[in-house]
Write an enzyme that holds these catalytic residues in place. Structure first.
Site, PDB file in Angstrom:
ATOM      1  N   TYR A 142       0.790  -1.280  -0.075  1.00  0.00           N
ATOM      2  CA  TYR A 142       0.010  -0.079   0.076  1.00  0.00           C
ATOM      3  C   TYR A 142       1.008   1.299  -0.022  1.00  0.00           C
ATOM      4  O   TYR A 142       0.346   2.348  -0.327  1.00  0.00           O
ATOM      5  CB  TYR A 142      -0.818   0.016   1.332  1.00  0.00           C
ATOM      6  CG  TYR A 142      -2.231  -0.863   1.061  1.00  0.00           C
ATOM      7  CD1 TYR A 142      -2.540  -1.590   0.009  1.00  0.00           C
ATOM      8  CD2 TYR A 142      -2.946  -1.193   1.979  1.00  0.00           C
ATOM      9  CE1 TYR A 142      -3.472  -2.741   0.030  1.00  0.00           C
ATOM     10  CE2 TYR A 142      -3.923  -2.060   2.313  1.00  0.00           C
ATOM     11  CZ  TYR A 142      -4.298  -2.756   0.916  1.00  0.00           C
ATOM     12  OH  TYR A 142      -5.155  -3.877   0.888  1.00  0.00           O
ATOM     13  N   LYS A 189       3.010 -15.754   2.747  1.00  0.00           N
ATOM     14  CA  LYS A 189       2.937 -16.295   1.230  1.00  0.00           C
ATOM     15  C   LYS A 189       4.214 -16.703   1.034  1.00  0.00           C
ATOM     16  O   LYS A 189       4.880 -16.447  -0.135  1.00  0.00           O
ATOM     17  CB  LYS A 189       2.354 -15.682   0.145  1.00  0.00           C
ATOM     18  CG  LYS A 189       1.844 -16.389  -1.026  1.00  0.00           C
ATOM     19  CD  LYS A 189       0.724 -17.547  -0.743  1.00  0.00           C
ATOM     20  CE  LYS A 189       0.479 -18.337  -1.955  1.00  0.00           C
ATOM     21  NZ  LYS A 189      -0.494 -19.388  -1.916  1.00  0.00           N
ATOM     22  N   ASP A 221      -4.011 -17.699   1.774  1.00  0.00           N
ATOM     23  CA  ASP A 221      -5.058 -18.482   1.075  1.00  0.00           C
ATOM     24  C   ASP A 221      -5.676 -19.553   2.152  1.00  0.00           C
ATOM     25  O   ASP A 221      -6.985 -19.344   2.170  1.00  0.00           O
ATOM     26  CB  ASP A 221      -4.756 -18.857  -0.178  1.00  0.00           C
ATOM     27  CG  ASP A 221      -3.508 -19.750  -0.465  1.00  0.00           C
ATOM     28  OD1 ASP A 221      -2.683 -19.532   0.548  1.00  0.00           O
ATOM     29  OD2 ASP A 221      -3.401 -20.592  -1.346  1.00  0.00           O
ATOM     30  N   ASP A 245      -5.346  -6.480   6.129  1.00  0.00           N
ATOM     31  CA  ASP A 245      -6.627  -5.715   5.638  1.00  0.00           C
ATOM     32  C   ASP A 245      -7.751  -6.857   5.229  1.00  0.00           C
ATOM     33  O   ASP A 245      -8.677  -6.520   5.876  1.00  0.00           O
ATOM     34  CB  ASP A 245      -6.183  -4.703   4.402  1.00  0.00           C
ATOM     35  CG  ASP A 245      -7.220  -4.026   4.051  1.00  0.00           C
ATOM     36  OD1 ASP A 245      -8.334  -3.745   4.858  1.00  0.00           O
ATOM     37  OD2 ASP A 245      -7.464  -3.500   2.849  1.00  0.00           O
ATOM     38  N   ASP A 249     -10.730  -7.742   7.910  1.00  0.00           N
ATOM     39  CA  ASP A 249     -12.332  -7.274   7.474  1.00  0.00           C
ATOM     40  C   ASP A 249     -12.973  -8.870   7.303  1.00  0.00           C
ATOM     41  O   ASP A 249     -14.273  -8.973   7.755  1.00  0.00           O
ATOM     42  CB  ASP A 249     -12.380  -6.583   5.933  1.00  0.00           C
ATOM     43  CG  ASP A 249     -11.771  -5.222   6.400  1.00  0.00           C
ATOM     44  OD1 ASP A 249     -12.025  -4.888   7.357  1.00  0.00           O
ATOM     45  OD2 ASP A 249     -11.508  -4.406   5.403  1.00  0.00           O
TER      46      ASP A 249
HETATM   47 MG   LIG Z   1     -10.194  -2.869   5.055  1.00  0.00          MG
HETATM   48 MG   LIG Z   2      -4.589 -21.138  -3.007  1.00  0.00          MG
END
Ligand SMILES: [Mg+2]
Ligand SMILES: [Mg+2]
Lengths: 354, 354
Positions: A142, A189, A221, A245, A249
C-alpha cells in the site's frame, strides 16, 4: 496511574458514543484510584468546517502530547457527494496515523454469547472464537513505489519490507500472545514471496525471545479458509499490511456483531483507539447509536497501558448490559434504551463492582 | 464435435477418479454423437519414477497437440518427507501450466442441495449460491521481480500488470457472465494500488463490448466479507492473481463440499481441467475415492467447447447420484458404493437421458 488522553469525537455519532466511553473511563478512575486527564480537539468534517483542515495543527499537537488518543468516528455525506471536494474528513485520520507513526493495527475478533445467532457461521463453529489480528499498518504494497508507463499500459506496485518494520510489530504480537493463549500464527505467502520469507525469518528469530509462545505459520489463502472453518483455533494472528486488511475485514463479520468491534493503532510513542464502525450520520444527535464499540476501544486503551483488571471489568460490564438487554435498538428493535442510558448502565456496573 | 483429449491421471487417487470422468465423457459421446479421442501420459511422482522428470517431454508434446487436458491429481508423500528431493511431483503441474500458457484459472463456487448442512455458513446464507471466480494465473506479484539486499534485511516483490494480460482474461470473464446471470464483479484495491487502477480502466473499456453484462467493482477486503455475508449476490468475479488465490480458497469452503469442486485453467491454445482436491495417497487403489470433482471437471471441459447441454446433463446426473445416495463413503459413512460404481451410475444416467 496518571494518563493524559486526547479525545477526538469527530463527526456523526462520534461525539455521542465517545462520551459513553469517557463515562466508563471515569468509572474506572473512581473504582481503581487512577487519574486520567482528558483534553478534546476537532478532527474530520467538523474540523474542516471550523478551520478548513481535517487535522488542524492544534489537534495534532494535542495528540502528540497525549499518552493516547480516543477517537470517535469520521465522515460526513456532504463531502462524499461532492467529487470536487479537495479536503475530505477521512484524510484527517490517515494523516493522524501517519504523523503519530502508528505502525500496528490491532483488531480483536470476538463473539458476544447473547448475539451468537447473528453470526453468518453455524453456532458450533463460532462458539468460543476469540482472536486478535496484528496488522502492519505503514509498510508493504500500500505504501510501496507505484509506477505507470507513459502509454498507461503497464502499471506496478512494490511490496517492500525491512527487518526493522517486521521486528517492532512482531514484539507487540508476541507480547500479546504471552498474555493470551500463547499461540502466534504468522500469516504469509512464503512459498512464493521474497518479502514473506523475510517476515518468516525475522519472526522466527524474535520468537526465540518468547519461548512460552508457540509460533506457527499459515499461507494467506489457507488462512482465509481457516477463519471460516476453524476460527476458534486462532489466538494471535500476525501479518503484513495487505493480508491484514483482507483478513481483519473477513474476521470482523464472522461474529455477526461488526458494529460492536473496536480497534487500536499503536506507534512508538503514541496509540489511538477507536470503534471500527463509521460516523453513521443518519443517527447523529438521536441518542440511538450503539456505544459498545467505543466503550470496548476504551478497554483496549486500558490493556495497552497494562491495566488488565480494569479492562476486564469494562468488558464484563459490557457483557452484563448485553445479558440484561440494556441495549440500543440496533440490537433489539423493541428496546427503548438510549445511547446515554446504555453508557450509564455500563459505567454504573463498573463503579458498583467493588 | 471431434476432440483430442490428453489424459494425465497422475498420482494417488488420480487414475481412479479420472477413469470415472472418462466414462462420463464416453456416455456424452454416445448420447450426443460426438467423437472424443483419448491419449494418456504420465505426470507427477509416477513420471519421476519412470523418467526422472515430473513432466517428461513426451507428456508435454501430447498436451500441446491435444485440444484439452484432463488432469487427475498429483503428489506422493515419499517426496514430501524428503527435504533433499530435487524434483517434486508438483513441479510437473506448475511447469505444464507455464508451458501451455494457462493464464486464467476458473473456480466455480457452488452448493449441492443435498449437502447444504455441511456448510460452515447458515442455510439461509448459502442457499442458492452459484458463482465463479476468474483468477489471472500468470502475472502479478507471484511472478514479479523479487529482491533481497545483500545483508538480507530488506526484501521486495513487484506486482506488475500489462493491459494485454488484463484484456485476455477480461474477455473470458465477460463471455462467461453473458452465459450466466449477466453480472461481473471486478475485485481490486483501486483506492490504493496503481495496478488495480489499470485493471479497472481496462475492464471498464472491455465491458463496453458486453452491454448485456452489468459490471461492478468491489475492494478485495470488502469482497472477503461479502463472500461470507452475501455469497448469493455474486455471479462472475474477475480478479488478479493473488486476490484470486485468496478469494477462491475462501470461496471453496463456504459450500461445505470442497472435495467436490473442480477447476479449469485456460490458455490461448489449450486448457486443463482438474478437481481442486489432491492425490489423497491414503485412499489410493481402494476404490473409495469420490469421483465427483473429476466428473465435474469434465463438465467444465464440455462447457469450454460450448457443449452447454452436454455439460448440464453431466451436472444433473451428478445431482441425481447425490439425491439417490449413490455416493462414496466420504459423503455418507454408511454408504458402500465404490468409486467405480458411482462413476457407472452417473455415466448410465447420462446415457439413459434420451
Ligand atoms: Mg479494510
Ligand atoms: Mg491457493
Amino acid at each position: 496511574m496518571n494518563l493524559k488522553l486526547a479525545l477526538l469525537p469527530g463527526d456523526g455519532i462520534g461525539p455521542e458514543v465517545l462520551a459513553q466511553a469517557v463515562k466508563c473511563l471515569q468509572a474506572v478512575e473512581e473504582a481503581f484510584g487512577h487519574n486520567f486527564v482528558y483534553r478534546e480537539a476537532v478532527v474530520g468534517a467538523i474540523a474542516i468546517d471550523k478551520t478548513g483542515d481535517p487535522l488542524p495543527q492544534s489537534t495534532l499537537d494535542l495528540c502528540q502530547e497525549a499518552d493516547a488518543v480516543l477517537f470517535g468516528a469520521i465522515g460526513d455525506p456532504k463531502f462524499d457527494n461532492d467529487p470536487n471536494a479537495k479536503v475530505r474528513p477521512e484524510h484527517g485520520l490517515l494523516k493522524l496515523r501517519k504523523e503519530l507513526g502508528l505502525y500496528a493495527n490491532i483488531r480483536p475478533v470476538q463473539v458476544f454469547p447473547t448475539l451468537i445467532d447473528n453470526s453468518p457461521l453455524k453456532k458450533e463453529i463460532i462458539t468460543g472464537v476469540d482472536f486478535v489480528i496484528y496488522r502492519e499498518l505503514t509498510g508493504g504494497i500500500y505504501f510501496g513505489e507505484k509506477k505507470i508507463n507513459e502509454a498507461g499500459t503497464v502499471a506496478s506496485d512494490l511490496c517492500e519490507y525491512s527487518e526493522l518494520e517486521i521486528e517492532r510489530i512482531a514484539h507487540l504480537a508476541f507480547k500479546a500472545a504471552k498474555n493470551r493463549k500463547k499461540r502466534l500464527t504468522l500469516v504469509d505467502k512464503a512459498n512464493v514471496l521474497e518479502s514473506s520469507r523475510l517476515w518468516r525469518k525475522v519472526v522466527t528469530k524474535i520468537g526465540q525471545s518468547y519461548p512460552e509462545v508457540t509460533l506457527d505459520f499459515l499461507f494467506v489463502d489457507n488462512a482465509a479458509m481457516q477463519i471460516i472453518l476453524n476460527p476458534a483455533l486462532f489466538d494471535v494472528i500476525l501479518t503484513e499490511n495487505m493480508f491484514g486488511d483482507i483478513l481483519s475485514d473477513e474476521g470482523s463479520v464472522i461474529g455477526g456483531s461488526i458494529g460492536l468491534l473496536a480497534s487500536a493503532s499503536i506507534g512508538e510513542n503514541n496509540a489511538l483507539f477507536e470503534p471500527i464502525h463509521g460516523s453513521f450520520p443518519q443517527a447523529k444527535g438521536k441518542d440511538i447509536a450503539n456505544p459498545i464499540a467505543s466503550i470496548l476501544s476504551a478497554a483496549m486503551l486500558l490493556e495497552h497501558f497494562g491495566l488488565f483488571e480494569e479492562a476486564m471489568l469494562v468488558r464484563h460490564s459490557v457483557d452484563k448490559s448485553l445479558e440484561k438487554g440494556v441495549v440500543t435498538p440496533d440490537l433489539n428493535n423493541l428496546s427503548e434504551y438510549t445511547t446515554s442510558q446504555v453508557g450509564d448502565f455500563i459505567a454504573h456496573t463498573i463503579e458498583e463492582s467493588d
